[in-house]
Design an enzyme around this catalytic site. Sequence first.
Site, PDB file in Angstrom:
ATOM      1  N   ASP A  69      -5.843 -16.257 -14.449  1.00  0.00           N
ATOM      2  CA  ASP A  69      -5.087 -15.439 -13.932  1.00  0.00           C
ATOM      3  C   ASP A  69      -5.036 -14.423 -15.119  1.00  0.00           C
ATOM      4  O   ASP A  69      -5.361 -14.653 -16.357  1.00  0.00           O
ATOM      5  CB  ASP A  69      -3.682 -15.847 -14.239  1.00  0.00           C
ATOM      6  CG  ASP A  69      -3.109 -16.581 -12.984  1.00  0.00           C
ATOM      7  OD1 ASP A  69      -3.713 -17.019 -12.152  1.00  0.00           O
ATOM      8  OD2 ASP A  69      -2.139 -16.139 -12.449  1.00  0.00           O
TER       9      ASP A  69
ATOM     10  N   ASP B 219      -3.624  -9.269  -2.338  1.00  0.00           N
ATOM     11  CA  ASP B 219      -3.588 -10.835  -2.328  1.00  0.00           C
ATOM     12  C   ASP B 219      -2.433 -11.174  -3.332  1.00  0.00           C
ATOM     13  O   ASP B 219      -2.460 -10.632  -4.548  1.00  0.00           O
ATOM     14  CB  ASP B 219      -4.839 -11.422  -2.893  1.00  0.00           C
ATOM     15  CG  ASP B 219      -5.066 -13.037  -2.769  1.00  0.00           C
ATOM     16  OD1 ASP B 219      -4.821 -13.501  -1.710  1.00  0.00           O
ATOM     17  OD2 ASP B 219      -5.293 -13.593  -3.575  1.00  0.00           O
TER      18      ASP B 219
ATOM     19  N   HIS C 284       2.679 -13.101  -7.358  1.00  0.00           N
ATOM     20  CA  HIS C 284       2.321 -14.351  -8.542  1.00  0.00           C
ATOM     21  C   HIS C 284       1.734 -13.412  -9.871  1.00  0.00           C
ATOM     22  O   HIS C 284       1.428 -13.975 -10.866  1.00  0.00           O
ATOM     23  CB  HIS C 284       1.176 -15.519  -8.063  1.00  0.00           C
ATOM     24  CG  HIS C 284       1.741 -15.940  -6.948  1.00  0.00           C
ATOM     25  ND1 HIS C 284       2.621 -16.921  -7.225  1.00  0.00           N
ATOM     26  CD2 HIS C 284       1.604 -16.005  -5.523  1.00  0.00           C
ATOM     27  CE1 HIS C 284       2.889 -17.511  -6.084  1.00  0.00           C
ATOM     28  NE2 HIS C 284       2.332 -16.955  -5.008  1.00  0.00           N
TER      29      HIS C 284
ATOM     30  N   GLU D 160       0.412  -9.494   0.628  1.00  0.00           N
ATOM     31  CA  GLU D 160       0.852 -10.683   0.827  1.00  0.00           C
ATOM     32  C   GLU D 160       1.884 -11.372   0.002  1.00  0.00           C
ATOM     33  O   GLU D 160       1.789 -11.586  -1.228  1.00  0.00           O
ATOM     34  CB  GLU D 160      -0.593 -11.741   0.710  1.00  0.00           C
ATOM     35  CG  GLU D 160      -0.273 -13.224   1.141  1.00  0.00           C
ATOM     36  CD  GLU D 160      -1.299 -14.244   0.447  1.00  0.00           C
ATOM     37  OE1 GLU D 160      -1.520 -15.388   1.265  1.00  0.00           O
ATOM     38  OE2 GLU D 160      -1.809 -13.747  -0.715  1.00  0.00           O
TER      39      GLU D 160
END
Length: 523
Positions: free
Chosen positions: A202, A233, A237, A270
């Site tokens: 990440d 995407d 997160h 998303e």
Amino acid sequence: MTKILSVFVFLVFLLPSNLMQKALAQDFVEREAIPMNPEKGKDTRVFYSVFVQSFYDSDNDGIGDIPGLTSKLQYLKELGIGGLWLLPVHPSPSYHKYDVEDYYDIHKDYGSLKDYKKLVKKAHELDIIIILDLVANHTSNKHPWFKKAISGNQKYRDYYVWSDNPKDFEKEPYQWHQVRNDKGEKQDGERYYGFFWWEMPDLNFDHPQVREEIKKIGQFWLGKIGIDGFRLDAVPHYYPDDQLNKNLIWWREFRAGMDEVNPDAFIVAEIWGGAEKTSPYLKSGISAGFNFELSDTIRKSVLSGKNLGIVETVINIQEQYFVSNPNFEDATILTNHDMDRIMTELKRNNNMAKVSAALLLTLPGNPFIYYGEEIGMLGEKPDEYIREPFLWNIEGEDSGQTNWEIPYASSSKTVKPLFYQKDDRMSIFNHYKSLINLRNQNPALSQGSISPIATGNSKIVSFFRYSGTQEAIIIINLSSEMERILTPYGLDGFEMAYSNFNVFKINDKEIYLQPYSIFILTR
Ligand code: CA
């Protein structure tokens, strides 16, 4: 568009006067309050999500590529497609390419930047817009930034997220990864964070330089290459769940960066979950989130043959979006590249597949068709088997057909190839093509508001759409049986725009609908 059917003329004279119809008329008025994009007057487009690798091969290596896709733009135009979402196209070590090695280039199997620019140019000539799948929550562990980071370069080390705290590792054992040396041996010391996989470290969005890098990448594709937006995407997160606000601030900053180059950029995110999860992002510069909640309701309704509140779900979601952003847009799907294909979900039932398509293409939003859906391709997880080669013809009969993998679900033995569906009036393909083009030609369908029509029958979905210049009534029988509804009020002047059966079967107060019948009326 077919002219009004004789039986429909008959309907016009049936002016009933019961409570059901009063409720209907009331609905018409009350629900006009939330048109899609009221201020922008923006039309929606039907998008096509394409896995380039499986679409069309231009150089006979069995792998789909950008020139191959470009050569099939005319096919997509005829289908009625107005936008393309290409699954990731950047250099990457994986077949799926959701781990990017270089954000400024195209995977060599797919072609070159020059090929991509040509695709954009040709698509624009056909009024097809292109959105890039931007995967920036993480990079590949082969990305030069990460390679430099693990070799001790402090500048790039700060691009990623590190910890030496065993409590972190205990809390999220599958997210904290040990650095591996050249031989693949795990090393002691600080670990890096990779939410999805150890090969996808990440990025550290608390680092201003990382934010600048990602904005620069976005601006490059919008400005230098001329694309029209992004599919983002893994949007929720970028920060952990308990830091929603930091996430929203980042996306607002990203949008501001993109606005400098193209304020009209269409940015679709998303975000798995319901409207309450998507809604906050719509005030942070995200144009639309994929509507997984609606796709669920549609699929379950069609499978069970019962209307589980499809229109109510749409309206409930719209109301939540509206509070967040009155100019919200929506991105609707049946399934995508992460889900079992709709035809498999529906147990290969052609009628159910047609009913699903009719719902997707008559409800509000920007419908996204997953490549192959329009020919009824099959496939269930693992992911490779929901991303199989598009079936242009019987294997070997079209040199452009890709063969990078041996299909498990969709071969010409299980799915009728496009070539043979084109001349079949009753094919899934012609159903999609008719409905997409109908949607494009009718503002009520492509930009209208929606209100439910009460039918008193739980197996029927019926709704009204209104664009300001045009009205549409949609009536769909979800069940495998002949169904009966009360004749709706106020049908005067409506014409039959589409039906998969020739007639309504009626008596003086009621309409009888054949199994899986679809009727679209416009005025
Ligand atoms: Ca190729």
